[in-house]
Each structure stands twice: as structure tokens, then as C-alpha cells.
Design a protein around this motif. Structure first.
Motif, PDB file in Angstrom:
ATOM      1  N   ILE A 217       0.336  -1.504  -0.074  1.00  0.00           N
ATOM      2  CA  ILE A 217      -0.190   0.067   0.195  1.00  0.00           C
ATOM      3  C   ILE A 217       0.603   0.823  -0.310  1.00  0.00           C
ATOM      4  O   ILE A 217       0.157   2.279  -0.711  1.00  0.00           O
ATOM      5  CB  ILE A 217      -0.792   0.236   1.302  1.00  0.00           C
ATOM      6  CG1 ILE A 217      -1.330  -0.876   1.517  1.00  0.00           C
ATOM      7  CG2 ILE A 217      -1.582   1.728   1.091  1.00  0.00           C
ATOM      8  CD1 ILE A 217      -3.449  -1.209   2.152  1.00  0.00           C
ATOM      9  N   CYS A 218       1.697   1.026   0.728  1.00  0.00           N
ATOM     10  CA  CYS A 218       2.166   3.082   0.385  1.00  0.00           C
ATOM     11  C   CYS A 218       3.876   2.780   0.125  1.00  0.00           C
ATOM     12  O   CYS A 218       4.508   1.799  -0.361  1.00  0.00           O
ATOM     13  CB  CYS A 218       3.052   2.276   2.559  1.00  0.00           C
ATOM     14  SG  CYS A 218       1.981   2.497   3.601  1.00  0.00           S
ATOM     15  N   THR A 219       4.227   3.992   0.144  1.00  0.00           N
ATOM     16  CA  THR A 219       5.451   4.668  -0.549  1.00  0.00           C
ATOM     17  C   THR A 219       6.450   4.726   0.324  1.00  0.00           C
ATOM     18  O   THR A 219       7.461   5.337  -0.375  1.00  0.00           O
ATOM     19  CB  THR A 219       4.984   5.540  -1.312  1.00  0.00           C
ATOM     20  OG1 THR A 219       4.572   6.915  -0.573  1.00  0.00           O
ATOM     21  CG2 THR A 219       3.697   5.201  -2.693  1.00  0.00           C
ATOM     22  N   ARG A 220       6.290   5.316   1.773  1.00  0.00           N
ATOM     23  CA  ARG A 220       7.458   5.958   2.510  1.00  0.00           C
ATOM     24  C   ARG A 220       6.911   4.552   3.791  1.00  0.00           C
ATOM     25  O   ARG A 220       6.039   4.422   4.443  1.00  0.00           O
ATOM     26  CB  ARG A 220       6.746   6.891   2.578  1.00  0.00           C
ATOM     27  CG  ARG A 220       8.081   7.514   3.862  1.00  0.00           C
ATOM     28  CD  ARG A 220       7.578   9.059   3.741  1.00  0.00           C
ATOM     29  NE  ARG A 220       8.178   9.544   4.830  1.00  0.00           N
ATOM     30  CZ  ARG A 220       7.717  10.990   5.744  1.00  0.00           C
ATOM     31  NH1 ARG A 220       6.894  12.047   5.243  1.00  0.00           N
ATOM     32  NH2 ARG A 220       8.469  11.104   6.918  1.00  0.00           N
ATOM     33  N   ALA A 221       7.776   4.627   4.728  1.00  0.00           N
ATOM     34  CA  ALA A 221       7.769   3.937   5.746  1.00  0.00           C
ATOM     35  C   ALA A 221       8.255   4.266   7.211  1.00  0.00           C
ATOM     36  O   ALA A 221       9.786   4.774   7.131  1.00  0.00           O
ATOM     37  CB  ALA A 221       7.404   2.035   5.940  1.00  0.00           C
TER      38      ALA A 221
END
Length: 415
Positions: A217-221
């Protein structure tokens, strides 16, 4: 310009139970005599955390239990306040935290939709327009006018999720809600989340222990560790760092505590098991895709005619991965009473980097269990010859051949 700014935020809680009568009396005496009273040490759920998020970013917040993930979401949703530092949130926030917690048991599903929709900032006309969609998504058409105290827990969760995701907002804050309901509804929820993120270009913060879901889902963590910001960056890099840290901790715990699961008839004694080199020397790790050689030593108190021996591996949560049995050999030997040592070699062990466990079993020729043991030892698989990203998105590291624009490429080169 950032839509969310977290500047040197610390959140403290007091630890410990209520004071005993004795402690209360002693503290009162200390006050009278001017002595310092006994105080409970504060616990820092967040410790000097700083980060900012731009509009449209989809950011996953990961970490072990107690790392501060849910705490930071509650601060951003204005459910609680920081002990120090500042938080600036620009835009309307829709928090999906503890889905269904605001439902009133005595009210019907329809009445709860209007009540919770109003609490989340929706006008009555907007709720009217979205009512049918909420009911259909929650699959509650037959029960919408029934008091929700008669709903199952899964029905309540579906209703709460349907209400929360119907709110138009600039920022969506999600805490573990993609793990709610049965498998079919989890997939449906995941689809709704993907729609909200991609089609409506919302800024999203999501907490989940499902790291593969975060990577999808994410592009950054952002990685939190005991309340501190340990890492912030590209989702694949941060998730890989989390996996490596988790594997190191599993290996450390396994070295301290034996969690072997054993059942035995009393006719055999397990002595040792190890992963070894070709030379016979024990090793603690192998490279993904390389041979895996296992040696086990045991003692039989009685002779066994053509026993079946099984050697294999499993994950730390006891998912069986590999196993080789001597039952396939018609001419397998008899074993006399005494100490024996056997080896098995898996010519290609394709598991990705991680911590894995060893298992061993002995059965007599009639398949009666003499010794069955899981988690008898652990070993580490390190990345293979390729520089492979996104370890958490797969379990098997199998070589492949690509045909690209008339050229052939091997996914692993021989070393």
C-alpha cells in the motif's frame, strides 16, 4: 508544504498500579517531615519524535508491540495530547482507530450510522446520500434496523468500517483495521482502502503488523523502536531493516531459551542437531539457494527394524517448510541399540533470508512415534548471490531466467 508536522514530540505515561495503603501512609509521613515522596517512574511511549508528511503521501508506521505506533496515531487524530513538542495537522482527519468502538448497542444499525457519521463531521444530507453504500458495503441490508446489540462482533466491525471509510477527509489515519472481519471482508476492506488511497489522492497514515500489506500500500515507511524514530524512508528499505532486526531478535531469543516441542515413547533420546559444512563443522547460517546439510545425533535404548527417520525445517511459528523421510527407501537399514549419527542434505534450500528451525522424528516400521521434536535448533538464512529487494514479499528464492528484448538474463549467477 507538509500537511502533517511532528516536531520533537514526547508522550509520557505513569507506570505501576495504584499505591498501597502502606505506601500512601509513608508518603503522607514524608510530606509532614519534608522528605521526598515515592514517585512512579514515567514511561515514554514516544521519545523526541520528529517527522513531516507531504499531501498525498501514503506512509506506513511499523515497529514491534509497544514501539509507540498507536500512540502517534492518537496524537495525530487529536484523541490525546503530547507531553512535550508540537503537532500541526492541516486538513480534515478521518481516524479509523478501534473500528466500531463508538457504536451504541441499544441503537439500530441505521441510527448508529447517523450518530457516528455526525460525530465524524458528516452532515445529515451527506449521510442520506451515502447510507445505501454504507449498508451495502457492510452487507447488513437485512439487519440495518435491528439493534446492534444483537449483531455478531463481525457485523459490528463491518458497520464501523463502512461508516469510517465513507467520510470525505484530507487525511486518513488507520490503525490495524485491515485485519478485521473474516477473510472475504478483509479482502473487501483492502480494496476499499486501495480505492481511497489511489482514486481520491488522500494523505494516509497506516499502522499494521502485516508488513507485506504495508509494502503493497505505502510508498514510505517510518520505523519506531521503543518510542524513538529508528528509520524513515523508502518503504522497501525500512521494511527490510525491520525484518533484519526481527530476525536478529528471534535468533537471540532462541539462543537464550529452548522452546523445543517434543513427544517421545522413552525408547530413544535426542542428543544434538546442527547445520554443518561439507567438512562437518557446525555453522549458524547458510546462503539462500545453497545446500543445507543437517546432522542429528541420537541414542536408541532398543533396536529398531527399518525405522523411519525424518529431518526437516519449519518457520518460527511452526509452519512446516521442508522434510525428508527415509520411508521412501525400501532397503533402509535396521538400527541397533546405541548412539547413532545421521545426515541429510537438501541440495538447494530456496528460502529467503530469515530465521528457521530444525525438526527431527523417529518412527518404527509400523509408524509408531518413537521421538518427534520441533524447534530443536535454529539457523539463519542470509541473502543469496543476488542483491534482492523486498525480502518480506516472498518466502521462496528460486532462480529464474528472463527473456528481455531478445536477451536472456539469469536471476542468479554462479559463484
Amino acid at each position: 508544504m507538509p500537511i502533517i508536522e511532528v516536531d520533537h514530540v514526547t508522550k509520557e505515561f505513569k507506570l505501576g498500579q495504584l499505591q498501597s495503603l502502606k505506601t500512601t501512609a509513608l508518603n503522607q509521613l514524608r510530606r509532614l517531615t519534608g522528605e521526598p515522596i515515592e514517585k512512579r517512574a514515567p514511561f515514554k511511549a514516544l521519545d523526541d519524535v520528529t517527522f513531516s508528511i507531504e499531501p498525498g503521501e501514503v506512509v506506513g508506521i511499523i515497529g514491534h508491540n509497544g514501539a509507540g505506533k498507536s500512540t502517534i496515531l492518537k496524537l495525530l487524530a487529536n484523541i490525546s495530547k503530547p507531553s512535550s513538542g508540537s503537532i500541526q495537522v492541516k486538513g480534515k482527519v478521518a481516524p479509523l482507530i478501534e473500528v466500531g468502538a463508538g457504536l451504541v448497542p441499544e441503537l439500530t444499525g441505521r441510527e448508529n450510522i447517523y450518530l457516528n457519521g455526525s460525530i465524524l463531521g458528516m452532515k445529515r444530507a451527506e449521510i442520506n446520500n451515502k447510507l445505501d453504500d454504507i449498508v451495502a458495503f457492510a452487507e447488513l441490508e437485512e439487519f440495518i434496523d435491528t439493534p446492534i446489540k444483537r449483531y455478531s462482533s463481525g457485523m459490528q466491525v463491518r458497520l464501523g468500517f463502512g461508516i469510517a471509510t465513507s467520510v470525505d477527509s484530507d487525511i486518513l489515519i488507520v490503525d490495524e483495521v485491515l485485519a478485521v472481519g473474516d477473510l472475504a471482508f478483509q479482502r473487501k476492506s483492502f480494496g476499499r482502502m486501495t480505492e481511497l488511497i489511489k482514486d481520491r489522492n488522500r494523505t494516509v497514515l497506516i499502522v499494521s503488523h502485516n508488513i507485506r500489506q504495508i509494502e503493497r500500500i505505502c510508498t514510505r515507511a517510518i520505523l519506531l523502536d521503543h518510542g524513538k524514530l529508528a528509520r524513515d524512508g523508502v518503504v522497501g528499505d525500512v521494511c527490510d531493516a525491520f525484518f533484519r532486526g526481527s530476525n536478529d531478535k528471534i535468533a537471540e531469543d532462541a539462543a537464550k531459551i529452548s522452546r523445543a516441542r517434543v513427544r517421545a515413547s522413552g525408547e530413544a533420546e535426542f542428543l544434538s542437531i546442527a547445520v554443518i559444512k561439507d567438512s562437518g563443522q557446525p555453522v549458524t547460517e547458510v546462503a539462500s539457494g545453497d545446500p543445507l546439510r543437517i546432522r542429528v545425533k541420537f541414542r536408541l535404548d532398543v533396536p529398531l527394524e527399518k525405522p523411519e527417520l525424518i529431518l526437516g525445517t519449519h518457520t518460527t511459528d511452526f509452519f512446516y517448510l521442508t522434510g525428508s523421510s527415509t520411508a521412501v527407501f525400501d532397503s533402509r537399514p535396521d538400527f541397533e541399540a546405541g548412539v547413532h549419527e545421521v545426515e541429510v542434505v537438501f541440495q538447494h534450500y530456496p528460502l529467503t533470508a530469515g530465521i528457521y528451525c530444525l525438526r527431527f522424528a523417529i518412527f518404527d516400521k509400523d509408524r509408531r512415534a518413537i521421538f518427534v521434536g520441533d524447534n530443536l535448533g535454529t539457523f539463519k538464512v542470509k541473502p543469496g548471490h543476488d542483491e534482492v529487494r523486498e525480502e518480506g514479499l516472498r518466502m521462496l528464492d528460486i532462480p529464474a531466467t528472463w527473456a528481455l528484448q531478445g536477451h536472456t538474463f539469469q536471476s542468479r549467477h554462479d559463484n
